[in-house]
Design an enzyme around this catalytic site. Structure first.
Site, short mmCIF file in Angstrom:
data_model
loop_
_atom_site.label_atom_id
_atom_site.label_comp_id
_atom_site.label_asym_id
_atom_site.label_seq_id
_atom_site.Cartn_x
_atom_site.Cartn_y
_atom_site.Cartn_z
N CYS A 159 32.71 -34.27 -16.39
CA CYS A 159 33.41 -33.29 -15.56
C CYS A 159 33.96 -32.18 -16.43
O CYS A 159 34.82 -32.43 -17.30
CB CYS A 159 34.55 -33.98 -14.80
SG CYS A 159 35.46 -32.86 -13.71
N PRO A 160 33.52 -30.94 -16.25
CA PRO A 160 34.05 -29.83 -17.06
C PRO A 160 35.50 -29.50 -16.73
O PRO A 160 36.20 -28.94 -17.57
CB PRO A 160 33.11 -28.67 -16.72
CG PRO A 160 32.57 -28.99 -15.37
CD PRO A 160 32.46 -30.48 -15.32
#
Length: 460
Positions: A159-160
């Site tokens: 997940c950025p």
């Protein structure tokens, strides 16, 4: 953070990339900080006239904010973990593996090394999963993340927005982060709805009416944008949070929902780790309900081995598998008894040369070989004669035929309309199943005895 965490910062380019990955986190933090100013200062302090209402709004707001930020911080800062050295292949075995001339040799080397490791997942060719970059045997549900540059235990996705992999150690924190973020956005949207309506109602007045909108013009725009942003984030969080709740209840990761894990026994199966809804929930959130709403690690297991819905050391029920590896091991004849051939059993005649047809037997009915053998062993040695059966003949007369209690599972009669005859004029009945003919059996019966006008042998 992982097995090779320091490789990313060896070069200036790697250092710049590491800094660049924190931009989404900085953005989310800045939005939260701005929302705090807009809600606490502009909405509650400068715009509210009811002191009790303001205190209650700030109290519940800070509870939601603390749980939200606590979960978010734990999701970001929790490490993906490190695979122990016992999963790492020694250099001599690694040399043999890379020098192997065919995939079967590599498969034997990997399976031999992983014999003492708790692994049930395999590749599509049945080999133990191996990471060429980390030089380790992959534990069950682990995958290599190219962003983290390491093998991640029970990897869900990278997940950025948290600059981290959602994995075994922080999956509970991630789900709580989504839930509390949704609660935070909905709470802000609901409590700012009244002022949002008042903004559009009195926007052309330029002054305050009946004590509404006491703040400055800039402050009212802060409240307006706070409502819009909270609604937009809430819409996106509803679907994401609901999807991960579903994954928790079926004990499945995002990667496993798109590509089913392959098991040593049974092949690919999306529900291979699905125990039950409550057991799946407790595997992520733990057994103590008091810690369920808190971002404290309480997940079951060690991240390397997981209980499965079926015993992977034995044969898996085919009903729970939606696909299988390679050729099926189930014999088609075992699954479909109508494809079996059984030995031809001749009809029995009475002393009066009357044909003994099977009782309640359809001409094309076929029993499985196993049933025929079991009934053959249990059938009595003697035959009991049935009462005479009145049958019409072609000339309008009737004839009586005595029938015997012949086991129906051992008699198969097909195509009685055209029966061949031998030299003595007796009917010859051929046992046939589909296109396969069995052995012929001569029945001592006159060709005109006990026949229907169309030539069919009557059935009891």
């Amino acid at each position: 953070m992982g097995n090779d965490d320091h490789r990313r910062r060896k070069t200036p380019c790697g250092f710049c990339m590491a800094v660049f990955k924190w931009i989404p986190v900085v953005f989310i933090t800045a939005v939260i900080a701005w929302s705090y100013y807009a809600y606490v200062v502009e909405l509650c302090i400068r715009n509210s006239e009811n002191l009790v209402g303001m205190i209650l709004m700030l109290f519940f707001y800070h509870i939601a904010l603390i749980l939200f930020m606590w979960s978010y911080w734990r999701t970001i800062m929790t490490s993906v973990g490190r695979v122990p050295d016992q999963w790492r292949i020694p250099d001599e075995e690694l040399t043999r593996l890379f020098r192997a001339d065919n995939p079967e040799t590599q498969k034997r080397i990997l399976n031999s090394f992983a014999r003492s490791l708790p692994v049930t997942n395999r590749t599509m060719n049945g080999s133990v999963r191996f990471c060429e970059k980390c030089k380790i045997i992959k534990p069950d549900r682990a995958h290599h993340c190219s962003v983290c540059n390491s093998c991640v235990l029970k990897m869900d996705h990278h997940c950025p927005w948290v600059n981290n992999c959602v994995n075994f150690y922080n999956y509970k924190f991630f789900v709580l982060f989504l839930g509390y973020a949704l609660i935070y956005c909905l709470y802000v949207a609901v409590t700012t709805l009244h002022d949002f309506v008042q903004f559009w109602k009195y926007e052309n007045n330029g002054y305050s009416e009946q004590g509404q909108l006491n703040g400055s013009v800039v402050g009212r725009f802060h409240i307006l944008f706070l409502f819009f942003i909270s609604i937009m984030f809430a819409i996106s969080l509803v679907s994401l949070f609901g999807y991960h709740i579903y994954l928790v209840l079926v004990n499945r990761t995002t990667l496993e929902s798109f590509r089913a894990p392959v098991f040593r026994v049974g092949g690919p199966d999306k529900n291979g780790f699905n125990l039950s809804r409550y057991a799946n929930f407790c595997e992520v959130f733990g057994d103590d309900w008091q810690y369920w709403p808190l971002p404290i690690f309480t997940s079951r297991g060690d991240g390397f081995s997981y209980p499965t819905s079926t015993d992977q050391s034995g044969e898996a029920p085919p009903a729970q598998r939606y696909a299988a590896m390679g050729d099926t091991t189930t014999n088609r004849l075992d699954g479909n008894p109508t494809d079996k051939l059984i030995d031809a059993i001749p009809l029995v005649t009475t002393p009066n040369n009357h044909v003994q047809p099977p009782q309640q037997q359809h001409p094309h009915q076929v029993r499985s070989q196993n049933q025929a053998q079991s009934q053959r062993q249990a059938r009595p040695k003697s035959l009991n004669l049935q009462p005479a059966l009145e049958l019409p003949l072609a000339n309008g007369q009737s004839s009586s035929c005595n029938t015997a209690a012949v086991p129906s599972s051992e008699v198969v009669v097909v195509n009685f309309s055209t029966l061949p005859e031998d030299a003595n004029g007796d009917a010859v009945i051929i046992d046939m199943v589909g296109d396969h003919s069995g052995a012929a059996a001569v029945v001592a019966a006159p060709k005109d005895a006990c026949r229907q006008p169309n030539g069919d042998v009557p059935l009891n």
